[in-house]
Design a protein around this motif. Sequence first.
Motif, PDB file in Angstrom:
ATOM      1  N   TYR A  35       5.162  -9.069   1.604  1.00 42.79           N
ATOM      2  CA  TYR A  35       4.373  -8.450   2.660  1.00 42.79           C
ATOM      3  C   TYR A  35       3.360  -7.454   2.100  1.00 42.79           C
ATOM      4  CZ  TYR A  35       3.220  -5.902   6.920  1.00 42.79           C
ATOM      5  OH  TYR A  35       2.540  -5.311   7.956  1.00 42.79           O
ATOM      6  N   TYR A  36       3.762  -6.695   1.088  1.00 41.16           N
ATOM      7  CA  TYR A  36       2.877  -5.694   0.504  1.00 41.16           C
ATOM      8  C   TYR A  36       2.141  -6.213  -0.736  1.00 41.16           C
ATOM      9  CZ  TYR A  36       4.954  -2.288   3.667  1.00 41.16           C
ATOM     10  OH  TYR A  36       5.368  -1.619   4.811  1.00 41.16           O
ATOM     11  N   HIS A  37       2.194  -7.541  -0.934  1.00 39.50           N
ATOM     12  CA  HIS A  37       1.462  -8.205  -2.023  1.00 39.50           C
ATOM     13  C   HIS A  37       1.814  -7.628  -3.390  1.00 39.50           C
ATOM     14  CE1 HIS A  37      -0.882 -10.114   1.128  1.00 39.50           C
ATOM     15  NE2 HIS A  37      -1.193  -8.925   1.614  1.00 39.50           N
ATOM     16  N   LEU A  38       3.094  -7.360  -3.593  1.00 41.04           N
ATOM     17  CA  LEU A  38       3.551  -6.806  -4.866  1.00 41.04           C
ATOM     18  C   LEU A  38       4.113  -7.889  -5.790  1.00 41.04           C
ATOM     19  CD1 LEU A  38       5.410  -3.634  -3.486  1.00 41.04           C
ATOM     20  CD2 LEU A  38       3.101  -3.755  -4.459  1.00 41.04           C
ATOM     21  N   ASP A  39       4.137  -9.138  -5.299  1.00 39.71           N
ATOM     22  CA  ASP A  39       4.744 -10.219  -6.083  1.00 39.71           C
ATOM     23  C   ASP A  39       3.725 -11.043  -6.855  1.00 39.71           C
ATOM     24  OD1 ASP A  39       3.795 -11.157  -3.507  1.00 39.71           O
ATOM     25  OD2 ASP A  39       4.683 -13.085  -4.053  1.00 39.71           O
ATOM     26  N   ILE A  69      -0.547 -11.562  16.588  1.00 35.30           N
ATOM     27  CA  ILE A  69       0.644 -11.382  17.416  1.00 35.30           C
ATOM     28  C   ILE A  69       1.696 -10.483  16.779  1.00 35.30           C
ATOM     29  CG2 ILE A  69       0.361 -13.599  18.585  1.00 35.30           C
ATOM     30  CD1 ILE A  69       2.458 -14.787  16.794  1.00 35.30           C
ATOM     31  N   THR A  70       1.541 -10.106  15.502  1.00 38.85           N
ATOM     32  CA  THR A  70       2.491  -9.170  14.912  1.00 38.85           C
ATOM     33  C   THR A  70       2.054  -7.748  15.218  1.00 38.85           C
ATOM     34  OG1 THR A  70       1.268  -9.227  12.820  1.00 38.85           O
ATOM     35  CG2 THR A  70       3.131 -10.717  13.019  1.00 38.85           C
ATOM     36  N   LEU A  71       3.016  -6.861  15.336  1.00 38.02           N
ATOM     37  CA  LEU A  71       2.702  -5.459  15.598  1.00 38.02           C
ATOM     38  C   LEU A  71       1.870  -4.860  14.471  1.00 38.02           C
ATOM     39  CD1 LEU A  71       6.162  -4.225  16.941  1.00 38.02           C
ATOM     40  CD2 LEU A  71       4.094  -4.637  18.278  1.00 38.02           C
ATOM     41  N   SER A  72       2.088  -5.360  13.257  1.00 38.28           N
ATOM     42  CA  SER A  72       1.376  -4.823  12.102  1.00 38.28           C
ATOM     43  C   SER A  72      -0.060  -5.322  12.021  1.00 38.28           C
ATOM     44  CB  SER A  72       2.113  -5.219  10.816  1.00 38.28           C
ATOM     45  OG  SER A  72       2.138  -6.637  10.688  1.00 38.28           O
ATOM     46  N   GLY A  73      -0.347  -6.460  12.697  1.00 39.61           N
ATOM     47  CA  GLY A  73      -1.687  -7.034  12.601  1.00 39.61           C
ATOM     48  C   GLY A  73      -1.938  -7.719  11.276  1.00 39.61           C
ATOM     49  N   ILE A  74      -0.865  -7.971  10.515  1.00 36.73           N
ATOM     50  CA  ILE A  74      -0.971  -8.615   9.210  1.00 36.73           C
ATOM     51  C   ILE A  74      -0.049  -9.825   9.204  1.00 36.73           C
ATOM     52  CG2 ILE A  74      -0.678  -8.298   6.711  1.00 36.73           C
ATOM     53  CD1 ILE A  74      -1.072  -5.324   7.117  1.00 36.73           C
ATOM     54  N   THR A  75      -0.401 -10.834   8.397  1.00 35.71           N
ATOM     55  CA  THR A  75       0.404 -12.043   8.315  1.00 35.71           C
ATOM     56  C   THR A  75       1.858 -11.733   8.026  1.00 35.71           C
ATOM     57  OG1 THR A  75      -1.494 -13.309   7.520  1.00 35.71           O
ATOM     58  CG2 THR A  75       0.677 -14.239   7.093  1.00 35.71           C
ATOM     59  N   ARG A  76       2.761 -12.310   8.793  1.00 38.78           N
ATOM     60  CA  ARG A  76       4.189 -12.062   8.598  1.00 38.78           C
ATOM     61  C   ARG A  76       4.685 -12.745   7.321  1.00 38.78           C
ATOM     62  NH1 ARG A  76       6.753 -15.789  13.497  1.00 38.78           N
ATOM     63  NH2 ARG A  76       5.466 -17.617  13.173  1.00 38.78           N
ATOM     64  N   PRO A  77       5.634 -12.151   6.628  1.00 35.10           N
ATOM     65  CA  PRO A  77       6.153 -12.741   5.390  1.00 35.10           C
ATOM     66  C   PRO A  77       7.065 -13.922   5.701  1.00 35.10           C
ATOM     67  CG  PRO A  77       7.393 -10.772   5.932  1.00 35.10           C
ATOM     68  CD  PRO A  77       6.290 -10.874   6.954  1.00 35.10           C
ATOM     69  N   VAL A  78       6.907 -15.003   4.970  1.00 37.56           N
ATOM     70  CA  VAL A  78       7.787 -16.152   5.147  1.00 37.56           C
ATOM     71  C   VAL A  78       8.763 -16.259   3.981  1.00 37.56           C
ATOM     72  CG1 VAL A  78       6.282 -17.847   3.995  1.00 37.56           C
ATOM     73  CG2 VAL A  78       7.811 -18.595   5.829  1.00 37.56           C
ATOM     74  N   GLY A  79       8.453 -15.580   2.859  1.00 35.46           N
ATOM     75  CA  GLY A  79       9.351 -15.563   1.714  1.00 35.46           C
ATOM     76  C   GLY A  79       9.599 -16.950   1.156  1.00 35.46           C
ATOM     77  N   LEU A  80      10.869 -17.275   0.928  1.00 32.59           N
ATOM     78  CA  LEU A  80      11.248 -18.580   0.383  1.00 32.59           C
ATOM     79  C   LEU A  80      11.670 -19.553   1.477  1.00 32.59           C
ATOM     80  CD1 LEU A  80      13.375 -17.412  -2.702  1.00 32.59           C
ATOM     81  CD2 LEU A  80      10.945 -18.002  -2.628  1.00 32.59           C
TER      82      LEU A  80
END
Length: 406
Positions: A123-127, A155-166
């Motif tokens: 989510y925070y682009h640390l990967d 549609i997310t409260l953050s206004g940023i793409t939700r993390p989908v992970g693995l």
Amino acid sequence: MMNKKYMLTFLSFFLIINLYLDLTLYGIESFFLIVFVFFIIKANTIRVVFSLFLIILLYLLTLLFSGKLGSMNSEFLSFSQFFIAILVFISLCEYSDYLDKYTFNKLVFFALLFVSTISVLQYYHLDGGVISEIRSTIHPGVYDLSEELKRDESITLSGITRPVGLAKESSYLSIFIVFCGYSILALGSRLQKIVFLILLSFFFYTNTSPMLGIVFVIWGTHLYFSVKNNNLKLLAVLWFFLMVFIAMLVLKNRIEVVTHQSLGWDFLFEVYKKGLITTESSLGIRLFNPFITMVNVLKDNFLFGAGFSNIPFIKLHSEALVFTPKNILSNALASGFIYVGSVGILLIILAVKPFLITKLSVFVSYSIVLSFCGGGFFTIRYWSLLFLFMLIYSLSQRSRKNEIFS
């Protein structure tokens, strides 16, 4: 003794983390059967034979009396997958006798921390994009999420793409978080509950999925079946409906954001009537298409449904503008009635009842709630999901009895 302990730990962790990864589409069914055959052998032979006889009888009845025969190959393949799913469910129920709440919940909590770390890093682009690369390797050929993720920003409260992970898609992450939450609320320590609520706040902020509200709906169900005092049962019922209301409120808000329209409290009917939600949307896949098709199929053949995997017959009874099996059969409850009708569902309940680790009422209630997030009724994934939620309830009741008699 140590080998048995390590085996149980591995199996338990695999079951938990597989809710998130969903490896069941890549031949993992064989793994389930090989590993859990020990627990089938330990089960009562007469019960196993009787249950499998009912499942085979179900298949024969649908062949004889379903709406119309489809392709025999697809019918048999679909039934075989369900037959394996029932074997796995029976095995898991027997395997539950070897578990204790403390060990199992530690694994759940560790899995939650592991998945949450992945989500936060992405989510925070640390990967550095590594997580997305690993995901594409785990799920080769999975559909492109780029357009869906762009929409997520609105549609997310953050206004940023939700993390989908693995996970294969975001809904699998939500289901995993719901399961971990239920386990920690029912079995965890105070510190674990605080950590979970902090992480849940993060996922609500970044995901905003109504499905996350199911953890509180499940918790209300758990309280209702757990408490003995009638006043507390009433509070549990009120909690349950309050949580359903809040989940619907979040859903209504998301639809209004996506459609740019103000909707009333009959918004589900309004959405259907105006065609505001496509057949590919979560709402279409989990609610409208499956249940409309179910009603149409049962009108035609109430007792035996459409038969196993009779897609042409099901398509004739669907009102979806764009018909695809996934978009019609993704609600477990609806797909169960579509395939085998009311007689089939009754036979399935009779087949699994001797192995249930909870009361039948708990099994039915959890089946209904989880039908909106577990995929098709005849898959290993759904029956494994159902078992895991039943297991949490069973472990909580088992530990309570031990405390009373200790």
